[in-house]
Write an enzyme that holds these catalytic residues in place. Structure first.
Site, PDB file in Angstrom:
ATOM      1  N   MET A  46       0.815  -1.211   0.000  1.00  0.00           N
ATOM      2  CA  MET A  46       0.000   0.000   0.000  1.00  0.00           C
ATOM      3  C   MET A  46       0.857   1.274   0.000  1.00  0.00           C
ATOM      4  O   MET A  46       2.062   1.227   0.229  1.00  0.00           O
ATOM      5  CB  MET A  46      -0.925   0.005   1.217  1.00  0.00           C
ATOM      6  CG  MET A  46      -1.933  -1.134   1.230  1.00  0.00           C
ATOM      7  SD  MET A  46      -2.972  -1.143   2.701  1.00  0.00           S
ATOM      8  CE  MET A  46      -3.980   0.333   2.432  1.00  0.00           C
ATOM      9  N   HIS A  47       0.196   2.399  -0.258  1.00  0.00           N
ATOM     10  CA  HIS A  47       0.720   3.760  -0.022  1.00  0.00           C
ATOM     11  C   HIS A  47       1.760   4.248  -1.025  1.00  0.00           C
ATOM     12  O   HIS A  47       2.045   5.448  -1.078  1.00  0.00           O
ATOM     13  CB  HIS A  47       1.327   3.899   1.382  1.00  0.00           C
ATOM     14  CG  HIS A  47       0.501   3.342   2.477  1.00  0.00           C
ATOM     15  ND1 HIS A  47      -0.799   3.744   2.717  1.00  0.00           N
ATOM     16  CD2 HIS A  47       0.773   2.406   3.426  1.00  0.00           C
ATOM     17  CE1 HIS A  47      -1.275   3.088   3.763  1.00  0.00           C
ATOM     18  NE2 HIS A  47      -0.345   2.272   4.210  1.00  0.00           N
ATOM     19  N   ASP A 106      -2.677  -4.902   0.346  1.00  0.00           N
ATOM     20  CA  ASP A 106      -2.200  -6.230   0.757  1.00  0.00           C
ATOM     21  C   ASP A 106      -2.845  -6.726   2.042  1.00  0.00           C
ATOM     22  O   ASP A 106      -3.169  -7.910   2.163  1.00  0.00           O
ATOM     23  CB  ASP A 106      -0.684  -6.262   0.854  1.00  0.00           C
ATOM     24  CG  ASP A 106      -0.088  -5.151   1.710  1.00  0.00           C
ATOM     25  OD1 ASP A 106      -0.844  -4.348   2.297  1.00  0.00           O
ATOM     26  OD2 ASP A 106       1.152  -5.083   1.790  1.00  0.00           O
TER      27      ASP A 106
END
Length: 494
Positions: A78-79, A237
């Site tokens: 992520m991110h 995830d």
């Protein structure tokens, strides 16, 4: 029929072929590098992800009838900030989830804009790993690159784009950007204005199980797949792992011991952590979840074993730890090798061993690493409990969950039973399950989880060990506050 699950991790992509009964027919893994341009920075080249996927899928399908593949679903780190220009070319390397360069921007968002305001806009406050602070950093430090941005994407969404030509994302992954109004599941206009971006620069929003498109003709030919293979939006995830472990519907918990460590608590209704230590995100099942994230979990053990001890035989190192030393170790480890997110939100935090003596054996440090990560996971659980959330049991996934000793330590540090699912491939399995829902094999994510996810084994806590670890945790949790000022002073000297 087959479904492909993509687990786009930090160190490798793991590709999984799931049959219609939920059985895993094949697994292929392809590694790629991480770049650390400066201390605390962490980047990857999206081209490396795509090369790994393109090289891995034909290998995954070797010996199988590719014509039977119906869908693809991805769970991804992520991110990460992936920025594309007007020709959909990658502008610069992706700034990863565990990158700590954005402290100035985080401070601006939390202290000038204000945590209450951010929470009202997005249900979350700013953390160094989130996407919005990265955008502000890019605007401040690489204005020429910022000006070229045509699309802002997340890692797994870049893979989905390469497969389909569609710029899309799902609500669970978008929740971690600090650009989404999580409660109302739409982009926050206020946050877009703060970051100087337009809604047209952001991908279209989908539920995780919704199809975003089918393979382009060129990609289908290159990968040896039918052109009508459905690609679903997928999930971050941790949300994908929760689906793969059966943490679907309200009142469930899943703990992951991957590169990072997470505590994932599901809810059918929207809610916010009043302490701003846990993230409030959308879940891949259409509901919501609270999540605590520690930036270094299994990666701590990898660092200790491979970089310091120069061995990759983790089991042999753990075999040196005497059973009677569990709950009785007088060495403590702070696992903040990449700074820390939950609950401290401190990119300057560092790893530390405390309590060394002349007679401290090697095994005591190995044990301290495992226990330090478990204590950090407990920090997140304690925040949730303070919010009135009751956690009486959890499923467990991630590479660290393969260690029986680590499972035992964690179960006793938390004082709850931990259950391994029969299929220990969290994000990839969850991605394949979402693809099955997208193709109509199941009416919804909950039905899919109920049909496919089975328990393998459960590690129960021991009351005597729980008491010992409670005492050790009480000591451990005082170490970070004692060292916080020193960590900041160290960071100032870098």
């Amino acid at each position: 029929m087959y479904y492909i699950g993509i687990d786009l991790g930090t160190s490798a992509v793991k590709l999984l072929l799931m049959d219609e009964t939920g059985g895993i027919a094949n697994i292929v893994s392809r590694a790629y590098p991480v770049s650390y341009p400066r201390p605390g920075w962490s980047e990857q080249n999206p081209a490396d992800w795509w090369a790994a996927v393109c090289g891995g899928i034909p290998e995954l399908l070797a010996g199988f009838d590719a014509a039977q593949v119906k869908g693809i679903g991805a769970g991804g780190q992520m991110h990460g900030l992936v920025v594309l220009d007007k020709d959909d070319a990658v502008i610069r390397p992706c700034i990863l989830w565990n990158d700590g360069r954005t402290q100035k921007q985080v401070d601006y968002l939390n202290e000038v804009i204000g945590k209450d305001t951010l929470s009202r806009y997005t249900a979350n406050i700013a953390f160094a790993g989130f996407t919005a602070p990265k955008l502000l950093w890019l605007r401040d430090n690489e204005p020429e690159n910022f000006a070229r941005i045509e699309k802002i994407m997340l890692p797994k969404d870049y893979i989905n784009y390469k497969l389909t030509g569609v710029h899309g994302t799902d609500y669970s992954d978008a929740s971690g950007m600090l650009l989404l109004d999580v409660q109302h599941k739409c982009w926050s206009r206020e946050m877009l204005d703060l970051c100087g971006v337009r809604e047209t620069q952001l991908p279209k929003l989908f539920e995780s199980w919704q199809p975003i498109g089918t393979l382009t003709a060129d990609i289908a030919k290159a990968l040896g797949l039918p052109a009508d293979v459905v690609v679903c939006a997928g999930a971050g995830d941790n949300a994908a792992a929760a689906v793969g472990c059966g943490a679907v519907g309200g009142g469930k918990c899943n703990i992951s011991l991957g590169t990072s460590g997470t505590v994932f608590i599901t809810s059918d209704t929207f809610g916010v952590d009043k302490q701003n230590a846990l993230h409030s995100f959308a879940h891949a099942d259409g509901g919501y979840h609270l999540m605590g994230c520690i930036l270094s979990a299994a990666s701590c053990n990898k660092w200790w074993s491979e970089e310091i001890l120069h061995t990759d035989d983790y089991a042999a190192e753990q075999a040196l730890i005497p059973t009677d030393k569990l709950g009785a170790n007088d060495v403590y480890f702070l696992p903040y090798l990449m700074g820390e997110r939950s609950p401290h939100n401190d990119p300057a935090a560092r790893g530390a061993f405390v309590g060394l003596r002349m007679d401290t054996p090697r095994a005591a440090l190995t044990q301290a690493v495992l226990e330090g990560v478990a204590f950090a996971i407990r920090d997140c659980v304690e925040i949730a409990k303070a919010q009135g959330v009751e956690i009486t049991a959890s499923t467990l996934c991630g590479g660290g969950a393969k260690s029986p000793l680590w499972r035992k330590i964690l179960a006793n540090v938390l004082g709850i039973p931990l259950t391994l699912p029969q299929t220990e491939q969290g994000p990839g399995y969850g991605g394949a399950m979402l693809a099955a829902v997208a193709c109509g094999a199941y009416p919804d994510v909950r039905s899919c989880a109920e049909a496919l996810v089975r328990a393998k084994q459960t590690t129960e806590p021991d009351a005597a060990l729980v008491a010992k670890y409670n005492a050790r945790y009480a000591v451990w949790r005082k170490l970070y506050p004692a060292l916080k000022t020193s960590f900041a002073e160290m960071e100032a000297l870098v």
